[in-house]
Design a protein around this motif. Structure first.
Motif, PDB file in Angstrom:
ATOM      1  N   GLU A   1     -14.154   4.360  12.813  1.00  0.00           N
ATOM      2  CA  GLU A   1     -14.390   5.163  11.604  1.00  0.00           C
ATOM      3  C   GLU A   1     -13.340   4.886  10.529  1.00  0.00           C
ATOM      4  N   TYR A   2     -12.081   4.821  10.926  1.00  0.00           N
ATOM      5  CA  TYR A   2     -11.031   4.568   9.939  1.00  0.00           C
ATOM      6  C   TYR A   2     -11.173   3.164   9.357  1.00  0.00           C
ATOM      7  N   LEU A   3     -11.549   2.218  10.186  1.00  0.00           N
ATOM      8  CA  LEU A   3     -11.758   0.862   9.705  1.00  0.00           C
ATOM      9  C   LEU A   3     -12.882   0.828   8.673  1.00  0.00           C
ATOM     10  N   GLY A   4     -14.001   1.467   9.009  1.00  0.00           N
ATOM     11  CA  GLY A   4     -15.158   1.398   8.139  1.00  0.00           C
ATOM     12  C   GLY A   4     -15.076   2.269   6.900  1.00  0.00           C
TER      13      GLY A   4
ATOM     14  N   ASN B   1       1.094 -24.356   2.844  1.00  0.00           N
ATOM     15  CA  ASN B   1       1.819 -23.119   3.121  1.00  0.00           C
ATOM     16  C   ASN B   1       1.027 -22.266   4.114  1.00  0.00           C
ATOM     17  N   PRO B   2       1.716 -21.495   4.950  1.00  0.00           N
ATOM     18  CA  PRO B   2       0.991 -20.672   5.923  1.00  0.00           C
ATOM     19  C   PRO B   2       0.251 -19.523   5.254  1.00  0.00           C
ATOM     20  N   PRO B   3      -0.904 -19.141   5.794  1.00  0.00           N
ATOM     21  CA  PRO B   3      -1.540 -17.907   5.325  1.00  0.00           C
ATOM     22  C   PRO B   3      -0.598 -16.724   5.558  1.00  0.00           C
ATOM     23  N   VAL B   4      -0.648 -15.755   4.658  1.00  0.00           N
ATOM     24  CA  VAL B   4       0.173 -14.553   4.781  1.00  0.00           C
ATOM     25  C   VAL B   4      -0.748 -13.376   5.082  1.00  0.00           C
ATOM     26  N   GLU B   5      -0.474 -12.706   6.206  1.00  0.00           N
ATOM     27  CA  GLU B   5      -1.282 -11.563   6.616  1.00  0.00           C
ATOM     28  C   GLU B   5      -0.372 -10.354   6.790  1.00  0.00           C
ATOM     29  N   LEU B   6      -0.779  -9.227   6.234  1.00  0.00           N
ATOM     30  CA  LEU B   6       0.053  -8.034   6.246  1.00  0.00           C
ATOM     31  C   LEU B   6      -0.498  -6.976   7.188  1.00  0.00           C
ATOM     32  N   ALA B   7       0.398  -6.348   7.934  1.00  0.00           N
ATOM     33  CA  ALA B   7       0.028  -5.187   8.734  1.00  0.00           C
ATOM     34  C   ALA B   7      -0.003  -3.969   7.820  1.00  0.00           C
ATOM     35  N   ALA B   8      -1.043  -3.179   7.936  1.00  0.00           N
ATOM     36  CA  ALA B   8      -1.184  -2.025   7.051  1.00  0.00           C
ATOM     37  C   ALA B   8      -1.971  -0.923   7.730  1.00  0.00           C
ATOM     38  N   VAL B   9      -1.562   0.318   7.457  1.00  0.00           N
ATOM     39  CA  VAL B   9      -2.287   1.503   7.924  1.00  0.00           C
ATOM     40  C   VAL B   9      -2.631   2.402   6.740  1.00  0.00           C
ATOM     41  N   GLY B  10      -1.627   2.719   5.920  1.00  0.00           N
ATOM     42  CA  GLY B  10      -1.845   3.576   4.766  1.00  0.00           C
ATOM     43  C   GLY B  10      -2.578   2.865   3.647  1.00  0.00           C
ATOM     44  N   GLU B  11      -3.213   3.652   2.787  1.00  0.00           N
ATOM     45  CA  GLU B  11      -4.065   3.087   1.750  1.00  0.00           C
ATOM     46  C   GLU B  11      -3.295   2.227   0.759  1.00  0.00           C
ATOM     47  N   LEU B  12      -2.063   2.618   0.401  1.00  0.00           N
ATOM     48  CA  LEU B  12      -1.295   1.831  -0.564  1.00  0.00           C
ATOM     49  C   LEU B  12      -0.984   0.440  -0.017  1.00  0.00           C
ATOM     50  N   MET B  13      -0.583   0.364   1.256  1.00  0.00           N
ATOM     51  CA  MET B  13      -0.281  -0.937   1.845  1.00  0.00           C
ATOM     52  C   MET B  13      -1.552  -1.757   2.040  1.00  0.00           C
ATOM     53  N   ILE B  14      -2.654  -1.092   2.388  1.00  0.00           N
ATOM     54  CA  ILE B  14      -3.928  -1.799   2.535  1.00  0.00           C
ATOM     55  C   ILE B  14      -4.324  -2.459   1.217  1.00  0.00           C
TER      56      ILE B  14
ATOM     57  N   LEU C   1      -8.299  11.792   9.661  1.00  0.00           N
ATOM     58  CA  LEU C   1      -9.708  11.484   9.436  1.00  0.00           C
ATOM     59  C   LEU C   1     -10.587  12.118  10.502  1.00  0.00           C
ATOM     60  N   HIS C   2     -10.052  12.261  11.721  1.00  0.00           N
ATOM     61  CA  HIS C   2     -10.802  12.841  12.831  1.00  0.00           C
ATOM     62  C   HIS C   2     -10.503  14.335  13.022  1.00  0.00           C
ATOM     63  N   GLY C   3      -9.710  14.920  12.141  1.00  0.00           N
ATOM     64  CA  GLY C   3      -9.356  16.328  12.284  1.00  0.00           C
ATOM     65  C   GLY C   3      -8.255  16.583  13.281  1.00  0.00           C
TER      66      GLY C   3
END
Length: 334
Positions: free
Chosen positions: A190-193, A158-171, A254-256
């Motif tokens: 900064e947002y990544l880390g 089966n193919p790997p499943v990868e999700l696009a996410a920005v908000g914390e719930l989806m992450i 995050l950056h104001g």
């Protein structure tokens, strides 16, 4: 770090096919196609037949425009056609598009996506093992699969499943049920880390083993001032377009820059695109894009994302010189 090539978002299926052939010839590791004006699965079927080595990804397919059974069939077929090279990238899109463009239901997107992936895996498992399909969730129910409609086990898995996410719930949802996360281009180091990696790690019980982080990074690429000036204007416009979407506001907060997000949203409703681009000052540009010649861009990519990102591609919302892009790829490899 693997280096992928992202197809131009406005390209036709035939143009995407040609771009993939070229990307494979010059040595890219993977190829991603987006779903904007054309169906991404149809396009990648062409790409799969025209290539033999490069990995392929839907980057992304709109999950909520479909149902889990549709996607299970399409992804299974592309895994077969590509002989195991296809990776399924899914995204939720945003509420107006799901409800008004696709006429599909929208509610609790993170919970819905988590269940969507669980349903996909249940369908694939039924095909693989022959067990009765009995998936019953809050949003989806799949309880019928006869031998006539089952393709059986996929010889390539089966193919790997990868999700696009920005908000914390989806992450966090991605961390729990997916094999990887597709980091949005409107993402700073900064947002990544500080947000993405900790949330994924926590959702996975503290370990990122077996989980992939892929990112398409906006770059202002050029060997002289004139080239970079043209590229910069396009990138400012793309940042403004993304930043006007309320779902991406946490990145700016995050950056104001929360007030900037609000201003851009108002301007976008009036379709004042030039005015939106003018709102992106050098600080904002520098947070979300890397500028310079190929050597400088490659060094910037390594410095910002080399310790966290497994796969990277260049996001160029302008006609970038393919030789300069290849030079970035070579520098990253070196």
């Amino acid at each position: 770090m693997l280096v992928d090539f992202a197809a131009p978002v406005a390209a036709s299926p035939a143009e995407v096919e040609a771009a993939a052939v070229s990307a494979e010839q010059v040595g890219y590791d993977g190829f991603a196609a987006a779903e904007t004006r054309h169906d991404v699965f149809t396009t990648l079927a062409l790409v799969a037949r025209a290539t033999s080595r490069i990995t392929l990804q839907s980057g992304i397919a709109v999950a909520f425009a479909r149902n889990p059974m549709n996607v299970a069939v399409l992804a299974n077929d592309l895994r077969l056609i590509s002989e195991g090279r296809f990776r399924l990238g899914l995204g939720s899109q945003v509420k107006p598009h799901i409800e008004r463009r696709f006429a599909m239901p929208w509610s609790r997107p993170a919970a819905r996506m988590e269940e969507f992936v669980a349903a996909l895996r249940a369908i694939w498992r039924a095909w693989e093992t022959g067990e009765r399909l009995a998936f019953r969730g809050e949003f989806y129910k799949h309880t019928l699969m006869t031998e006539f409609f089952s393709p059986g086990p996929n010889p390539f898995g089966n193919p790997p499943v990868e999700l696009a996410a920005v908000g914390e719930l989806m992450i966090r949802a991605a961390g729990r049920v997916a094999d990887g996360l597709l980091v949005h281009p409107l993402t700073s180091a900064e947002y990544l880390g500080e947000r993405i990696v900790p949330a994924v790690r926590e959702a996975r019980g503290g370990s990122l083993e077996g989980f992939s982080l892929a990112m398409s990074v906006m770059v202002v690429l050029g060997t002289d001032e004139q080239q970079r000036a043209r590229a910069e204007q396009a990138v400012r416009g793309q940042i403004a377009f993304y930043a006007s979407t309320p779902a991406y506001r946490p990145v700016l907060e995050l950056h104001g820059w929360g007030e900037l997000a609000d201003r851009l949203n108002v301007l976008s409703r009036r379709q004042l695109w030039a005015e939106m681009a003018a709102e992106i000052d050098d600080d904002v540009l520098g947070a979300f894009a890397i500028a310079g010649d190929p050597a400088v861009v490659a060094a910037g990519l390594r410095e910002r994302f080399g310790s966290a990102i497994d796969r990277i591609s260049l996001y160029t919302p302008y006609e970038a010189d393919r030789y300069q892009m290849a030079a970035v790829r070579s520098a990253l490899r070196d």
